[in-house]
Design a protein around this motif. Structure first.
Motif, PDB file in Angstrom:
ATOM      1  N   ASP A 141      -3.083  -1.715  25.842  1.00 16.42           N
ATOM      2  CA  ASP A 141      -2.463  -1.451  24.430  1.00 16.42           C
ATOM      3  C   ASP A 141      -1.866  -0.367  23.940  1.00 16.42           C
ATOM      4  O   ASP A 141      -1.330  -0.757  23.393  1.00 16.42           O
ATOM      5  CB  ASP A 141      -3.616  -1.713  24.071  1.00 16.42           C
ATOM      6  N   ARG A 145      -3.172  -0.492  15.404  1.00 14.63           N
ATOM      7  CA  ARG A 145      -1.986  -1.723  16.064  1.00 14.63           C
ATOM      8  C   ARG A 145      -0.925  -1.776  15.404  1.00 14.63           C
ATOM      9  O   ARG A 145       0.410  -3.016  16.043  1.00 14.63           O
ATOM     10  CB  ARG A 145      -2.853  -2.842  16.536  1.00 14.63           C
ATOM     11  N   SER A 146      -0.562  -1.316  13.949  1.00 15.76           N
ATOM     12  CA  SER A 146       0.417  -1.857  14.058  1.00 15.76           C
ATOM     13  C   SER A 146       1.457  -0.976  13.221  1.00 15.76           C
ATOM     14  O   SER A 146       1.022   0.369  13.303  1.00 15.76           O
ATOM     15  CB  SER A 146       0.304  -2.508  12.797  1.00 15.76           C
ATOM     16  N   TYR A 206       5.232  -4.326  11.939  1.00 13.55           N
ATOM     17  CA  TYR A 206       5.062  -4.878  13.074  1.00 13.55           C
ATOM     18  C   TYR A 206       3.586  -5.228  14.119  1.00 13.55           C
ATOM     19  O   TYR A 206       3.226  -4.226  13.911  1.00 13.55           O
ATOM     20  CB  TYR A 206       6.127  -4.971  14.215  1.00 13.55           C
ATOM     21  N   TYR A 207       2.813  -6.489  13.568  1.00 12.83           N
ATOM     22  CA  TYR A 207       1.652  -5.709  14.600  1.00 12.83           C
ATOM     23  C   TYR A 207       1.547  -6.383  16.442  1.00 12.83           C
ATOM     24  O   TYR A 207       2.765  -7.180  16.795  1.00 12.83           O
ATOM     25  CB  TYR A 207       0.225  -6.774  14.445  1.00 12.83           C
ATOM     26  N   GLN A 208       1.510  -5.365  17.486  1.00 14.91           N
ATOM     27  CA  GLN A 208       0.708  -5.861  18.549  1.00 14.91           C
ATOM     28  C   GLN A 208       0.244  -5.373  19.479  1.00 14.91           C
ATOM     29  O   GLN A 208      -0.395  -4.405  19.248  1.00 14.91           O
ATOM     30  CB  GLN A 208       2.433  -5.083  19.130  1.00 14.91           C
ATOM     31  N   SER A 209      -0.090  -6.434  19.779  1.00 14.34           N
ATOM     32  CA  SER A 209      -1.862  -6.438  20.711  1.00 14.34           C
ATOM     33  C   SER A 209      -1.551  -7.480  22.400  1.00 14.34           C
ATOM     34  O   SER A 209      -1.485  -8.493  22.619  1.00 14.34           O
ATOM     35  CB  SER A 209      -3.290  -7.146  20.237  1.00 14.34           C
ATOM     36  N   ASP A 236       3.380 -10.046  16.309  1.00 14.21           N
ATOM     37  CA  ASP A 236       3.325 -11.008  13.777  1.00 14.21           C
ATOM     38  C   ASP A 236       3.830  -9.656  12.997  1.00 14.21           C
ATOM     39  O   ASP A 236       3.958  -8.601  13.504  1.00 14.21           O
ATOM     40  CB  ASP A 236       1.919 -11.032  13.718  1.00 14.21           C
ATOM     41  N   SER A 284       4.097  -7.352   9.990  1.00 11.05           N
ATOM     42  CA  SER A 284       2.773  -6.717   8.814  1.00 11.05           C
ATOM     43  C   SER A 284       3.539  -6.113   7.867  1.00 11.05           C
ATOM     44  O   SER A 284       4.353  -5.419   8.119  1.00 11.05           O
ATOM     45  CB  SER A 284       1.384  -5.793  10.540  1.00 11.05           C
ATOM     46  N   THR A 293       1.605  -3.463   5.032  1.00 13.27           N
ATOM     47  CA  THR A 293       0.884  -1.968   4.030  1.00 13.27           C
ATOM     48  C   THR A 293       1.545  -1.399   2.891  1.00 13.27           C
ATOM     49  O   THR A 293       2.264  -1.611   3.242  1.00 13.27           O
ATOM     50  CB  THR A 293      -0.200  -1.416   5.211  1.00 13.27           C
ATOM     51  N   HIS A 304      -3.881 -12.747  13.854  1.00  7.48           N
ATOM     52  CA  HIS A 304      -1.905 -12.600  13.810  1.00  7.48           C
ATOM     53  C   HIS A 304      -1.416 -13.858  14.866  1.00  7.48           C
ATOM     54  O   HIS A 304       0.029 -13.553  14.757  1.00  7.48           O
ATOM     55  CB  HIS A 304      -1.649 -11.401  14.127  1.00  7.48           C
TER      56      HIS A 304
END
Length: 712
Positions: A26, A42-43, A63-66, A79, A81, A83, A574
């Motif tokens: 991560d 994570r975004s 963008y979210y990444q995990s 995915d 994201s 905010t 996500h």
């Protein structure tokens, strides 16, 4: 890494070294992008394409990444994201937007005390720079507002007392445009007029958004599946894994293609209504149906009730109310309820007045008119404002002990049968009726032997000043009939931000007794669905909550040992699915209801699956992730998947399959309702922004409501 590969190949359990390796991955995949963009967890987010929303905020897309362990390999979950951030720019412009004014010119009248409090609450801790001195580039943090305007805010300068407006005139030759507005205090005795302050862009909006902001944000982030998939692919170009030198150094390679997985569609269950219905057995197409030619499975009787309109007779005349009540009563009658009294008494009340006294008067009028125990107060609300609704529910649930049904004024004059039918569904279960049930042959786990379904959820106060003193609310709901259609609920208030349900044993014991009192038998099987648990908490749940369920059974009878299955249901993730062939999609472009994914992206060897049980409405549907932590009942995947999907068709409040199994959905409703039971004003999950750290006490739901679905 060797231990991680063993885990991915199902040759060993998850170890601390495995968790460390996943955390390292991560960190590797997120390092470069976090140096180039604003990162939150994570975004990461970019201001490109941002959109302003009300209250001086704006939405940034990102963008979210995990890194995720799956079968045989590590994968990256990517995915969209989004905010909220504070808008950058002139602080006086932001203040005007917070107060929903057309321009800063509307601020010339000054701020009322209430506006002063609102602005101070919203801008506290914002970072600003001054714009009247070109050389000043350091930032300051807003602590609060002065109580006096700039023209009357005094401070000591060279032994003399001077006001801020005069100081700026003499020192900077700057005549303030808004001397009648307060100053911001950035340090002790450092006062800055609003107009010389600029909000530094890129500051995340940490407070909970209000209802209007949430709606605006949802409209911005809602993407149909095709558009969402294309944006995710575009995000791969921003992430640019193949040219990431840090990933290259660690020998990490990532495909630029989405994973392709096999899914299957579960069969649609048969829903039963009352045998006298013209259409008493249906298999809905596309997860949606209606009440035409159908009567509820068990219709309640409504004889003692009253209408309480929180509007004056001038705004809402009685003849309009009478017409609406007639249509509602006829619809309820047509839908299988028994309404012997179609002309309940009508009262009017001041929405700003004593709500508790108004409800008590309505309760008395209902009882005196029908010469029977009051069953329902139908409340007509002037708007969608939360305070009035909250007080109605607090009083009716915890003080009087009577069911209430709230309707909006705008639906009274334009009465629609579909609206009345939806209201009827809620009223029927609040009075102890049952709307529908699944064909018993399609839920043998429930119908073959006495079985109780339970759902649990915990809600926490949102971050904000004073939130540490706020409690969390735990709720457990449980089926109390052989068809798993009627539910009772148990609520506990516990220490804030505690996810483990502290008094679960006693809550389960209460609900097991309720099942016994209704069915005359002890449940032989327990299927427990738990919402809101992250994977890092699974170990704690196994050692505490599952043990608590067993302890509850033992406390009732030392020899009572029902078989237990404990399933975690996750919606805050996500993972999204996109049909490859348009012919496999529903009309919104989403996967059809009943889509199950149980390979490739699931856990390397444990019992989990994704189920998309609802029909798409807007945007891209989010599947529920079901994860079995404990199973005494010997479920195979198809049995649990089919049972969970079928249950989604008997959610009492609507005629469509829903995205979560009803026990969990109801637990979520109960926690939201319990927030309104706070004495001295509704519990705020935004933290105590106005009330400091004052203790919150909660009313207890009256016993006569605890065994019916008052929360529907």
């Amino acid at each position: 890494m060797g231990e991680l590969f063993q885990f991915l190949r199902a040759r060993s359990r998850m170890t601390n070294n495995c968790q460390t390796a996943i955390m390292a991955l991560d960190a590797i995949i997120g390092h470069k992008v976090s140096t180039l963009h604003v990162a939150v967890g994570r975004s990461f987010f970019t201001p490109e394409g941002s959109r302003s929303i009300s209250g001086g905020a704006e939405v940034w897309q990102g963008y979210y990444q995990s890194a995720r362990p799956t079968r045989d390999k590590m994968m990256i979950n990517i995915d969209l994201s989004a905010t909220a951030f504070y808008e950058g720019g002139r602080l006086v412009q932001i203040v005007a937007k917070i107060l929903e004014l057309r321009s800063p010119d509307d601020l010339r009248r000054g701020l009322s005390e209430r506006e002063h409090q609102k602005v101070e609450r919203k801008i506290r801790n914002l970072k600003i720079r001054v714009n009247h001195r070109a050389e000043a580039r350091t930032s300051s943090k807003i602590e609060r507002l002065t109580q006096t305007p700039a023209s009357r805010t005094m401070f000591e300068k060279d032994g003399n007392t001077i006001d801020v407006a005069t100081y700026f005139q003499t020192t900077y030759n700057m005549r303030l445009i808004y001397p009648f507005l307060p100053c911001v205090i950035v340090r002790r005795n450092v006062f800055l007029p609003l107009e010389v302050c600029d909000v530094i862009p890129g500051q995340r909006h940490m407070r909970k958004l209000d209802g209007k902001q949430v709606d605006e944000m949802m409209n911005f982030t809602r993407q149909n599946p095709t558009l969402r998939a294309n944006k995710i692919r575009a995000g791969l170009n921003i992430l640019d894994y193949r040219n990431d030198e840090y990933m290259q150094q660690f020998g990490v390679r990532v495909s630029n293609e989405m994973a392709m997985v096999d899914g299957r569609i579960l069969p649609t269950p048969t829903i039963h209504y009352h045998p006298s219905s013209r259409d008493n057995r249906i298999r809905p197409a596309g997860g949606v149906w209606n009440l035409r030619d159908k009567k509820v499975a068990t219709g309640a009787t409504l004889g003692s009730w009253c209408v309480l309109a929180f509007l004056s007779p001038d705004v809402l005349p009685d003849h309009d109310i009478i017409a609406f009540v007639r249509e509602l009563a006829n619809t309820c009658q047509d839908t299988g309820m028994n309404i012997p009294n179609k002309n309940p008494p009508i009262l009017h009340a001041n929405p700003q007045g004593n709500i508790e006294e108004s409800l008590k008067q309505a309760w008395l009028r209902a009882g005196n008119s029908a010469k029977a125990q009051p069953q329902l107060i139908l409340c007509i609300l002037p708007n969608t404002g939360q305070p009035l609704y909250a007080e109605i529910k607090r009083v009716s649930d915890t003080v009087i002990g009577v069911a209430t049904q709230c309707v909006q004024n705008r639906y009274i004059r334009q009465t629609k049968k579909q609206y009345c039918a939806n209201v009827c569904l809620k009223i029927n279960v609040k009075l102890g009726g049952m709307n529908s049930f699944i064909d018993p042959t399609q839920i043998p786990f429930i119908s073959d032997r006495p079985t109780i379904l339970m759902g649990a959820d915990v809600t926490h106060p949102a971050p904000g000043p004073g939130s540490d003193e706020r409690p969390s609310i735990a709720a457990v709901t449980a089926s109390v009939d052989a068809k798993a259609s009627r539910y009772a609920a148990s609520i506990r208030i516990q220490r804030g931000r505690t996810e483990i349900i502290a008094d679960l044993a006693n809550m389960v014991k209460e609900l097991l007794k309720a099942f016994y009192q209704t069915c005359g038998r002890k449940p032989e099987r327990i299927l427990f669905y738990r919402d809101g648990i992250s994977e890092s908490q699974f170990g704690s749940i196994i050692t505490t909550e599952i043990a608590a369920i067993k302890a509850a059974c033992q406390a009732l009878d030392v020899n009572y040992k029902p078989t237990i299955t404990f399933v975690v249901v996750q919606k805050r993730h996500h993972t999204r699915f996109f049909p490859i062939d348009r012919r496999d999609a529903d009309r919104t472009g989403n996967c059809p209801p009943g889509t199950v994914i149980e390979t490739v992206i699931t856990h390397p060897f444990e019992f989990d699956f994704y189920l998309q049980s609802h029909a798409g409405l807007l945007g891209t549907s989010r599947p529920a992730h079901y994860y079995v932590l404990y199973d005494d009942n010997g479920f195979n995947p198809d049995m649990l998947q089919t049972l969970s999907y079928n249950l989604c068709y008997i959610y009492a409040r609507c005629t469509r399959s829903v995205s979560l199994v009803p026990p969990v959905y109801y637990a979520h409703l109960v926690t939201n309702r319990a927030k309104l039971h706070a004495r001295g004003g509704p519990f705020s999950d935004t933290g105590s922004e106005e009330g400091g750290g004052a203790a919150v006490t909660f009313g207890v739901v009256k016993p006569e409501l605890q065994r019916v679905m008052y929360f529907a």
